[in-house]
Design an enzyme around this catalytic site. Structure first.
Site, PDB file in Angstrom:
ATOM      1  CG  HIS A   1      -1.992  -0.987   1.229  1.00 44.37           C
ATOM      2  ND1 HIS A   1      -1.851  -2.220   1.814  1.00 44.37           N
ATOM      3  CD2 HIS A   1      -3.237  -0.975   0.689  1.00 44.37           C
ATOM      4  CE1 HIS A   1      -2.970  -2.914   1.661  1.00 44.37           C
ATOM      5  NE2 HIS A   1      -3.825  -2.184   0.978  1.00 44.37           N
TER       6      HIS A   1
ATOM      7  CG  ASP B   1      -3.943  -5.636  -4.099  1.00 43.03           C
ATOM      8  OD1 ASP B   1      -5.024  -5.085  -3.831  1.00 43.03           O
ATOM      9  OD2 ASP B   1      -3.193  -6.103  -3.220  1.00 43.03           O
TER      10      ASP B   1
END
Length: 546
Positions: free
Chosen positions: A191, A264
């Site tokens: 992230h 993702d």
């Protein structure tokens, strides 16, 4: 709809999945569906308030799409269970997470949990789950996987992962094995940055890839990519998500995967900060992805659509490749009957959190509690003045979502201990917080400290509280409520248990072990250190994965 009847823009639309803000359909998501022919939606907590509202939202989105096409939407969620769950209301079944299941060694319970989860999701119009994570967690410093993994061994991860794939898909909800080729042995959260797994091909083949190979054999509907570099497969500085060598040469050709490859979220820094979201979408499809995920910002979502259309028109991405992806998408939507609209029936509420499903959750939690060491402090003495120090998740991160948690282990102890007091701290206590907690504990005769990722350097305040308490008190018990490695920060503690999550059912099970009403049955699914290896557990069941 026959693929030959679709325009290029309609085909590209099927290859994009987006999220949006709010509990109701808004202008942005309507534009994405009507103008850009969006093929999939992803829900986050910002979209979900209760099961009736969720069902209505899913139905409303499908009806908007239905005005333009007879191709239904993917409606997806990250409902892994345990600590990673967008839905955690009391009136639905919150299944335990992967590492708790790993501690049980019970594939039948793993299947039952996933099937229950899938059945309840489908009733709310959610036809796809970005679960299970089949990453092998063999790095204690991994900031993003941890308890999202079943454990550190490929046989355990494979057996439980495949059981949950079957459970979800038997409920007619598409399962997603993630994060290919394996995010378990990283020390960077994708992230926020770009991680690399530097092992050679033999090691990756014998460890990280094993659960994915077996998931393919089990017929998993989707595989999600990792924004992680694998130099053994991709010598250039490219994460797997944008590597043709990884997605096409390895996953599609060598491993013979015929299902859908989904990225993702491309807004994660590992992609967005390096390539930008729009270029990341094009690179992902060039690499072999069928669906790109852009979860949050409308401007990034529209930029991704436009970049993909432009890349197709210029010939950068061949229409034959686009057609192959869209065929896979349409086939899955048809096979899973995703055109069936969810309904709020007269008995809708009664179909969730049934006594049967609650019993499965309770059984998993009871079998997962793992007693690592005990130097005579268990069971708790009911007549002693008892303090529980509880770490409250207050800061929002991609892997921690604050919730108001009224039920804790202190609640579970109250029927059995005469005098129980709870003292709440944050998971990031500073020096003043530490001093206040230690001072508050001064008059108590037995203390239960619940830790939450105290292994993280960011959570050093939790470690300091434990160290000061064990120096000042004889009866201090520590229970980790997320990653089990916390013991390495204070190995002189006399009694230590692992719970893998802090949800109410797990805390009830922990309380019953602490007071001696139940034996701890769990076995470590990971190695804490040389003294407490994989499989360790006191008073536990002898059952193992064969």
């Amino acid at each position: 709809m026959n693929i030959s009847e679709l325009t290029l823009e309609q085909k590209i639309g099927q290859m994009v999945m987006c999220g949006f803000k709010g509990l109701e359909v808004d202008e942005n998501i309507t534009t994405l569906i009507e103008k850009h022919h969006l093929g999939g939606i992803i829900y986050f907590r910002r979209n979900l308030d209760n099961k009736e509202q969720t069902c209505k939202l899913s139905r409303d989105l499908q009806l908007i799409s239905k005005k333009k096409t007879d191709i239904p939407l993917f409606v997806c969620i990250d409902q892994e269970g345990g600590m990673v769950a967008r839905i955690d209301w009391d009136d639905v079944t919150l299944i335990p997470g992967n590492m708790a299941l790993g501690a049980t060694r019970d594939a039948l319970l793993a299947y039952d949990a996933a099937r229950i989860c899938g059945e309840e999701l489908l009733k709310m119009g959610i036809n796809m789950n970005f679960a299970p994570s089949v990453d092998i967690n063999n790095n204690a410093n991994n900031p993003v996987i941890g308890v999202r993994s079943y454990g550190e061994r490929p046989d355990l991860v494979t057996e439980l992962g495949n059981a949950q794939i079957r459970g979800l898909q038997d409920a007619n909800v598409s399962a997603t094995a993630k994060h290919f080729p394996g995010h378990g042995d990283t020390a960077v959260d994708s992230h926020h940055g770009l991680a690399s797994v530097a092992h050679d091909e033999q090691r990756l083949t014998n460890l990280e890839l094993v659960p994915f190979v077996q998931a393919i054999s089990a017929g998993v509907d989707l595989i999600m990519t990792a924004h992680v570099m694998f130099p053994a497969f991709e010598p250039e500085q490219r994460p797997a998500t944008v590597s043709r060598r990884v997605l096409t040469d390895l996953l599609r050709n060598r491993l013979q995967y015929q299902g859908i490859i989904v990225t993702d979220c491309l807004e994660m820094k590992a992609i967005s900060a390096v390539y930008g979201v729009a270029e990341g979408a094009v690179l992902s499809v060039e690499a072999g992805a069928d669906i790109v995920l852009v979860s949050h910002r409308f401007e990034e979502q529209t930029a991704a659509f436009e970049a993909l259309v432009a890349a197709a028109r210029s010939g950068r991405i061949s229409e034959a490749q686009i057609d192959a992806s869209v065929e896979r998408i349409l086939n899955l939507k048809q096979r899973r009957q995703m055109d069936i609209l969810p309904e709020i029936t007269a008995d809708f509420a009664e179909q969730f959190a049934t006594p049967t499903s609650k019993a499965v959750v309770e059984q998993i939690c009871e079998k997962s509690i793992t007693l690592i060491k005990d130097e005579g402090l268990l069971p708790l003495q009911p007549e002693l003045k008892t303090l529980v120090i509880w770490p409250e998740v207050r800061e929002h991160t991609e892997v921690d979502e604050p919730i108001e948690q009224m039920y804790t282990v202190a609640t579970g102890l109250q029927p059995y201990i005469k005098d129980v007091t709870e003292y709440r701290i944050g998971t990031y206590p500073n020096a003043d917080d530490v001093a206040a907690a230690v001072q508050f504990a001064a008059d108590y005769e037995q203390i239960v400290v619940v830790t939450y990722n105290a292994v993280s350097q960011l959570h050093e305040g939790q470690v300091e509280i434990v160290k000061q308490l064990i120096n000042q008190h004889e009866r201090v018990i520590v229970a980790s409520s997320r990653n089990p490695y916390d013991l390495n920060q204070f190995d002189s503690v006399k009694t230590y248990l692992c719970c893998y999550e802090n949800r109410p059912a797990s805390m009830t099970a922990l309380a019953e072990v602490l007071v001696g009403r139940k034996q701890a049955e769990g076995k470590l699914p990971v190695t804490i250190n040389a003294e407490y290896p994989y499989g360790h557990g006191i008073n536990g069941s002898k059952q193992t994965i064969s």
